[in-house]
Every structure is written in structure tokens, then in C-alpha cells.
Design a protein around this motif. Structure first.
Motif, short mmCIF file in Angstrom:
data_model
loop_
_atom_site.label_atom_id
_atom_site.label_comp_id
_atom_site.label_asym_id
_atom_site.label_seq_id
_atom_site.Cartn_x
_atom_site.Cartn_y
_atom_site.Cartn_z
N HIS A 1 -5.42 -56.80 -3.29
CA HIS A 1 -3.58 -56.05 -4.61
C HIS A 1 -4.87 -56.00 -5.50
O HIS A 1 -6.14 -56.26 -6.09
N GLU B 1 1.27 -63.02 -5.06
CA GLU B 1 -0.39 -62.54 -4.17
C GLU B 1 -1.33 -62.18 -4.90
O GLU B 1 -2.70 -63.51 -4.46
N HIS C 1 -5.54 -62.25 1.47
CA HIS C 1 -4.35 -61.80 1.32
C HIS C 1 -3.58 -63.39 1.50
O HIS C 1 -3.77 -64.17 1.93
N ALA C 2 -1.65 -63.13 0.95
CA ALA C 2 -1.40 -63.81 1.65
C ALA C 2 0.43 -63.78 1.84
O ALA C 2 0.19 -62.46 1.52
N LYS D 1 3.59 -54.17 5.34
CA LYS D 1 3.21 -54.43 4.10
C LYS D 1 1.93 -54.52 3.24
O LYS D 1 2.06 -53.62 1.57
N GLU D 2 0.94 -54.98 3.61
CA GLU D 2 -0.35 -54.74 3.32
C GLU D 2 -0.52 -53.15 3.12
O GLU D 2 -1.40 -52.57 2.34
ZN LIG Z 1 -1.85 -58.61 0.10
#
Ligand SMILES: [Zn+2]
Length: 410
Positions: free
Chosen positions: A189, A205, A258-259, A293-294
Motif C-alpha cells: 500500500h 497497515e 502486509h497486515a 482484500k489485497e
Molecule cells: Zn495489505
């Protein structure tokens, strides 16, 4: 005479106009068992005519790219291949048609599809071209069963061995790695894309993963690696640019950081843990959800179709190397975190269709370092000590993976 001049002029003008509509094939490169063609404009699968010519000894896979011209005579100069490919040829077959011929000894599953930035992929037989020489020596590795692999399964060339738990820990010390490897660290991101958020929006995140990524880079540099980051500040980078950067820099390893998050507030207090993913066609609903989601940013339908074709052409060895890297990284993260923290949950190593991993020409994984929606895990993700242990685990996992690959080639 005047009429003839006019006619000639008209023919010239018409042929010029026809040429002006042609796209130009600018370059051809080899990727992981793929040819990557670049044009000045998008190439569509509907403009490609395929043909299979066979005789007793050889098969010729013919690809005719219509409305296309070659930029120059020697576009194949950097293309490398070996058996089962016998030859690759490229020519201006007709004034507006470029012909690519891949000659092989055995039949293979041909795939061709568009990729971003006016790219076009033609799949080659498995094992015929590997960009990383380190990984070229090992031919076939098992993908294993369809279930997630338990951490105590060890891979060797050509077979899967269930080892005693300690066997994985014996390997070449990192200091003795034979080559200076390049690792690309990709903090997820950035910029207007904050990634996952907790309900208060205080924990983002993009900030946590940048801090962790910087620490990973520091550890790797200390261990002697060449480290590059796709972003080192709070800025947005499109997904496909991230792996393209890694390819361009000839990276040996790509790690996206990522988180995680859950949308359902009721699940927020229970969903936690570290997960590591490698690219593979989606299997579990959970893996698909995380990937969705990603993937959501800049994930257009056009590319989704290309992604599906791409996933079908992923070679076994490519999946297995990424899987092995994921296993090493996941186990070292847990080992480091558990030295100082309680309740560290092992979310496992899972296959999933992450767009950010598509197109990587080296072993590539995505680490979900924890849940930003979990009340205590989100604090840990912002805690410098926790971040540092996480980072150390990722770095150690990478080093272990490379040391084991070198050992296999001895
Ligand atoms: Zn992510």
C-alpha cells in the motif's frame, strides 16, 4: 502520366496508413518459462492466430501476431532457452504479420495472454528457461498434496521427505552464502491507499508495514545482502510495478509485507496471527478472501482474466520455490517472536492468488504480519521491538532458504 502518379501516390498513402495502424513489437525477453513480448500498444489475444505444425520428430507452435511489425531485426538476441525447446524464431512473415515459432520435441500446454503495460506472454514448456541460474539446476520438484504443507516437510530435488524436526536447521551458515543475492522488499500500500485499518483508523497497515520493511532491509544488509525497496516513503505504487521493479533489478527474492484485517467487528477480537502466502490458484475460501482484500486496488476485470490464465501456467518449480521460501520465512518469524512474546498465533503457510505476486520471475511471497483489527496485535504491530523481531525472522528465513538451495546444488 498524371493519373499514374496519382495512383502511385494513393497506393503509397494507403500503405502508409496501413502501417500507421500496425503496432510495433519492441522487445522479447525470457521469463520463468515464458516469453515476454512488449509492444507500443496493447496486443489482444483475438489478434493472435495460433497454429501447430508437426512432423515425426518436432512440433512447431506458430503464433501469428496480426497488424504488427518488428521494431528491428534482432529482437531475440537476449532470449535464452534450453530443452525441451529446440528453437525460437521470429520474423516479419507478411507486411502486417509477425510470426513467432517455438519448436519443441514434445507437446506442451500452450498459453498466451496480455499483461499490463502492452505486454504479451507466450508460455514455454516447463524447465526451458529459468532466469535465475541458482534455480536452473534443479529440474522437477513436487508441488506436494493439495493441502497446506506442514512445516516439517522438507523439499529436495525430485522428492518430498518427511524429516525429523531438527533436520531443517542444519544448513550452510549465512555468512558462507556463495553469492551476493538481491532481495526486493515490498511494503504494501502507501499514499492514498492506507491498506487495512482498525475501527478507530488510528492504526494503518501502510505505516506498520513500512516500519517493518525498513527493519527487514536493515537486517538483510547487515547479513550482506543487496536490498532494494519498492517504496521507502509513504507513497502509492501500483501493484504490477512492484514485481516489475524486482524483475528489472534481477532480484533473487521478492517479499511483500502486509497486515491483515477482518471486516466483521465480532471476529476482530479473535482473528489474529502471522500468515505467509505464495502465489497459486486459490484453494481455500479464507485464502481467496485475503487475496481479494489485497487485490482490490486497481484490479480490473481485464487483468483478472489474464491472472487466471497466468495462474494456470505457473510452473511447478516456481510454485515449489515460493512455497519453500514461505515455509522458511514463516517458521523463522514465529521462532523470533516467541522468544519474547506470548500468544503468537501461527496462521500457517497458504497458497493464494495475490495480484502483487503475479509476474515475479523469482521466488515471491507475501507476509501478513498480523491483524490490525485485533485489539492487542495491532499494538504489537506498532511496537518497535515486535517489529524488529518480525523483521529478523523474515531476514533469517530468506537466508535459510538461499543457503538450502545452494546446498542442494553442491
Ligand atoms: Zn495489505
Amino acid at each position: 502520366m498524371g493519373n499514374r502518379v496519382l495512383a502511385l501516390f494513393l497506393i503509397a498513402a494507403l500503405s502508409l496508413a496501413a502501417h500507421a495502424r500496425d503496432r510495433i513489437l519492441r522487445s522479447v525477453k525470457t521469463g520463468y518459462d515464458r516469453l515476454i513480448l512488449r509492444y507500443d500498444r496493447p496486443m489482444l489475444p483475438s489478434e493472435v492466430r495460433t497454429l501447430l505444425l508437426r512432423n515425426a520428430k518436432t512440433l512447431r507452435y506458430v503464433f501469428d501476431f496480426r497488424h504488427t511489425r518488428l521494431a528491428g531485426p534482432d529482437l531475440l538476441r537476449s532470449v535464452r532457452y534450453h530443452a525441451p525447446v529446440r528453437s525460437i524464431r521470429l520474423a516479419q512473415y507478411r507486411p502486417h504479420t509477425v510470426r513467432l515459432v517455438v519448436e519443441t520435441a514434445e507437446p506442451y500446454a500452450v498459453a498466451h495472454y496480455a499483461i499490463p503495460k502492452n505486454g504479451y506472454v507466450v508460455a514455454l514448456p516447463k524447465g526451458s528457461s529459468s532466469v535465475r541460474s541458482l534455480f536452473a539446476g534443479i529440474k522437477t520438484l513436487p508441488v506436494g498434496r493439495k493441502k497446506a504443507h506442514p512445516a516439517h516437510v522438507v523439499y529436495h530435488a525430485g522428492r518430498t521427505v518427511r524429516a525429523k524436526p531438527k533436520a531443517r536447521l542444519i544448513c550452510t551458515p549465512y555468512a558462507h552464502l556463495k553469492k551476493r543475492y538481491t532481495v526486493v522488499i515490498d511494503p504494501g500500500h502507501g499514499g492514498h491507499d492506507s491498506g487495512a485499518l482498525d475501527p478507530s483508523h488510528r492504526y494503518q497497515e501502510k505505516r506498520a508495514v513500512l516500519a517493518i520493511a525498513r527493519k527487514v532491509a536493515r537486517h538483510l544488509k547487515r547479513m550482506g545482502f543487496r536490498v532494494l525497496m519498492t517504496r521507502s516513503s509513504d507513497r502509492f505504487i501500483k501493484l504490477h510495478r512492484r514485481t516489475r521493479y524486482a524483475n528489472f533489478k534481477h532480484a533473487d527474492i521478492f517479499v511483500s509485507i502486509h497486515a491483515n484485517a477482518v471486516g466483521n467487528l465480532r471476529r476482530a477480537s479473535t482473528a489474529r496471527g502471522v500468515e505467509t502466502y505464495y502465489l497459486s490458484p486459490a484453494r481455500s475460501a479464507r485464502a481467496r478472501r485475503v487475496a481479494a482484500k489485497e487485490n482490490s486496488i486497481a484490479f480490473r476485470k481485464y487483468y483478472r482474466e489474464s491472472m487466471n490464465v497466468y495462474l494456470q501456467t505457473l510452473t511447478r518449480s516456481k510454485i515449489v520455490y515460493s512455497n519453500m521460501l514461505a515455509l522458511d520465512v514463516q517458521s523463522h518469524i514465529l521462532k523470533e517472536l516467541r522468544k519474547h512474546y506470548k500468544g503468537v498465533v501461527d496462521g500457517g503457510v497458504r497458497p493464494a492468488p495475490f495480484w502483487v505476486l503475479v509476474g515475479a520471475e523469482m521466488p515471491a511471497i507475501l507476509v501478513e504480519t498480523g491483524y490490525i483489527t485485533h485489539p492487542s496485535e495491532k499494538r504489537r504491530l506498532y511496537d518497535p521491538r515486535y517489529q524488529d523481531l518480525l523483521a529478523r525472522g523474515i531476514a533469517e528465513g530468506i537466508a535459510r532458504f538461499l543457503a538450502n538451495r545452494e546446498r542442494e546444488l553442491e
